[in-house]
Design a protein around this motif. Structure first.
Motif, PDB file in Angstrom:
ATOM      1  N   SER A  75      10.841   8.702  -6.919  1.00  0.00           N
ATOM      2  CA  SER A  75       9.642   8.112  -6.301  1.00  0.00           C
ATOM      3  C   SER A  75       9.973   6.822  -5.555  1.00  0.00           C
ATOM      4  N   GLU A  76      11.095   6.828  -4.855  1.00  0.00           N
ATOM      5  CA  GLU A  76      11.539   5.664  -4.092  1.00  0.00           C
ATOM      6  C   GLU A  76      11.607   5.990  -2.607  1.00  0.00           C
ATOM      7  N   TYR A  77      11.387   4.973  -1.794  1.00  0.00           N
ATOM      8  CA  TYR A  77      11.520   5.116  -0.350  1.00  0.00           C
ATOM      9  C   TYR A  77      11.899   3.768   0.259  1.00  0.00           C
ATOM     10  N   ARG A  78      12.375   3.820   1.485  1.00  0.00           N
ATOM     11  CA  ARG A  78      12.684   2.614   2.249  1.00  0.00           C
ATOM     12  C   ARG A  78      11.609   2.470   3.315  1.00  0.00           C
ATOM     13  N   GLY A  79      10.744   1.483   3.133  1.00  0.00           N
ATOM     14  CA  GLY A  79       9.590   1.299   3.999  1.00  0.00           C
ATOM     15  C   GLY A  79       9.922   1.116   5.464  1.00  0.00           C
ATOM     16  N   ALA A  80      11.042   0.464   5.771  1.00  0.00           N
ATOM     17  CA  ALA A  80      11.424   0.255   7.167  1.00  0.00           C
ATOM     18  C   ALA A  80      11.720   1.579   7.864  1.00  0.00           C
ATOM     19  N   LEU A  81      12.079   2.603   7.092  1.00  0.00           N
ATOM     20  CA  LEU A  81      12.420   3.900   7.665  1.00  0.00           C
ATOM     21  C   LEU A  81      11.290   4.921   7.544  1.00  0.00           C
ATOM     22  N   VAL A  82      10.489   4.817   6.496  1.00  0.00           N
ATOM     23  CA  VAL A  82       9.499   5.844   6.185  1.00  0.00           C
ATOM     24  C   VAL A  82       8.072   5.391   6.489  1.00  0.00           C
ATOM     25  N   GLY A  83       7.811   4.094   6.438  1.00  0.00           N
ATOM     26  CA  GLY A  83       6.445   3.594   6.543  1.00  0.00           C
ATOM     27  C   GLY A  83       5.919   3.248   5.165  1.00  0.00           C
ATOM     28  N   GLU A  84       4.681   2.846   5.111  1.00  0.00           N
ATOM     29  CA  GLU A  84       4.079   2.382   3.860  1.00  0.00           C
ATOM     30  C   GLU A  84       3.548   3.553   3.036  1.00  0.00           C
ATOM     31  N   ARG A  85       3.767   3.493   1.720  1.00  0.00           N
ATOM     32  CA  ARG A  85       3.220   4.458   0.762  1.00  0.00           C
ATOM     33  C   ARG A  85       2.629   3.687  -0.405  1.00  0.00           C
ATOM     34  N   GLU A  86       1.795   4.353  -1.138  1.00  0.00           N
ATOM     35  CA  GLU A  86       1.157   3.755  -2.312  1.00  0.00           C
ATOM     36  C   GLU A  86       1.866   4.229  -3.587  1.00  0.00           C
ATOM     37  N   LEU A  87       1.500   3.624  -4.719  1.00  0.00           N
ATOM     38  CA  LEU A  87       1.967   4.111  -6.009  1.00  0.00           C
ATOM     39  C   LEU A  87       1.554   5.569  -6.143  1.00  0.00           C
ATOM     40  N   PRO A  88       2.348   6.404  -6.740  1.00  0.00           N
ATOM     41  CA  PRO A  88       3.468   6.123  -7.636  1.00  0.00           C
ATOM     42  C   PRO A  88       4.801   5.881  -6.946  1.00  0.00           C
ATOM     43  N   TRP A  89       4.805   5.782  -5.610  1.00  0.00           N
ATOM     44  CA  TRP A  89       6.030   5.498  -4.874  1.00  0.00           C
ATOM     45  C   TRP A  89       6.337   4.001  -4.906  1.00  0.00           C
ATOM     46  N   ALA A  90       7.624   3.658  -4.808  1.00  0.00           N
ATOM     47  CA  ALA A  90       8.066   2.268  -4.755  1.00  0.00           C
ATOM     48  C   ALA A  90       8.934   2.061  -3.521  1.00  0.00           C
ATOM     49  N   ASP A  91       8.633   1.014  -2.764  1.00  0.00           N
ATOM     50  CA  ASP A  91       9.432   0.641  -1.599  1.00  0.00           C
ATOM     51  C   ASP A  91      10.581  -0.233  -2.085  1.00  0.00           C
ATOM     52  N   VAL A  92      11.801   0.296  -2.088  1.00  0.00           N
ATOM     53  CA  VAL A  92      12.950  -0.421  -2.642  1.00  0.00           C
ATOM     54  C   VAL A  92      13.279  -1.690  -1.856  1.00  0.00           C
ATOM     55  N   GLU A  93      12.752  -1.806  -0.660  1.00  0.00           N
ATOM     56  CA  GLU A  93      12.976  -3.012   0.143  1.00  0.00           C
ATOM     57  C   GLU A  93      12.034  -4.143  -0.252  1.00  0.00           C
ATOM     58  N   LYS A  94      10.992  -3.825  -1.018  1.00  0.00           N
ATOM     59  CA  LYS A  94       9.994  -4.823  -1.399  1.00  0.00           C
ATOM     60  C   LYS A  94       9.840  -4.926  -2.910  1.00  0.00           C
TER      61      LYS A  94
END
Length: 152
Positions: A75-94
């Motif tokens: 449940s991880e993503y990189r917001g700079a590449l994917v855009g913003e998501r809500e929980l249960p996802w986590a933006d590893v850059e933030k």
């Protein structure tokens, strides 16, 4: 995006003043596994409260590979590449992890989540007990609420 790029983004995330104050006063410590389980029931494994920015940054790396922009199992993503998501996802850059697993391989953590604001991160935790993969859940809407919850 390389680990170095993610680290540069994370360096701009300030730690809450209350966290710095608790660390300096020697009061930022685990209130005990029983308290943690009672207050945050999805954190089952023994944990360590991190006491330096260096240890927080070191432990804040994503579980997914460096060439991945997202990983559904973690449940991880990189917001700079994917855009913003809500929980249960986590933006590893933030994210900055402030509590991590004591035993290697448990992959348990509690993190400051700066998607709610650079000066007002909420606190989220990794939940491996809700299904087949890891999801991130909100523990508190602010670090101050987290401290109150644990009675630190």
């Amino acid at each position: 995006m390389s680990k170095k790029d993610v680290d540069r983004l994370r360096e701009k995330l300030p730690l809450p003043p209350l966290l710095m104050s608790l660390i300096q006063a020697g009061r930022w410590s685990n209130p005990g596994d029983e308290v943690m389980l009672r207050k945050i029931p999805f954190i089952h494994d023994p944990i360590i409260f991190l006491t330096t920015r260096e240890s927080m940054d070191f432990n804040s790396g994503p579980l997914m590979g460096p060439d991945e922009s997202e990983h559904a199992y973690f449940s991880e993503y990189r917001g700079a590449l994917v855009g913003e998501r809500e929980l249960p996802w986590a933006d590893v850059e933030k994210l900055i992890f402030i509590v991590v697993n004591e035993r290697p391989g448990d992959d348990v953590g509690i993190a400051l989540d700066y998607r709610t604001g650079i000066d007002t991160p909420r606190v989220i935790g990794m939940d491996w007990h809700s299904g087949k993969n890891c999801i991130y859940r909100e523990i508190s809407q602010s670090f101050e609420e987290f401290v109150e919850l644990l009675e630190i």
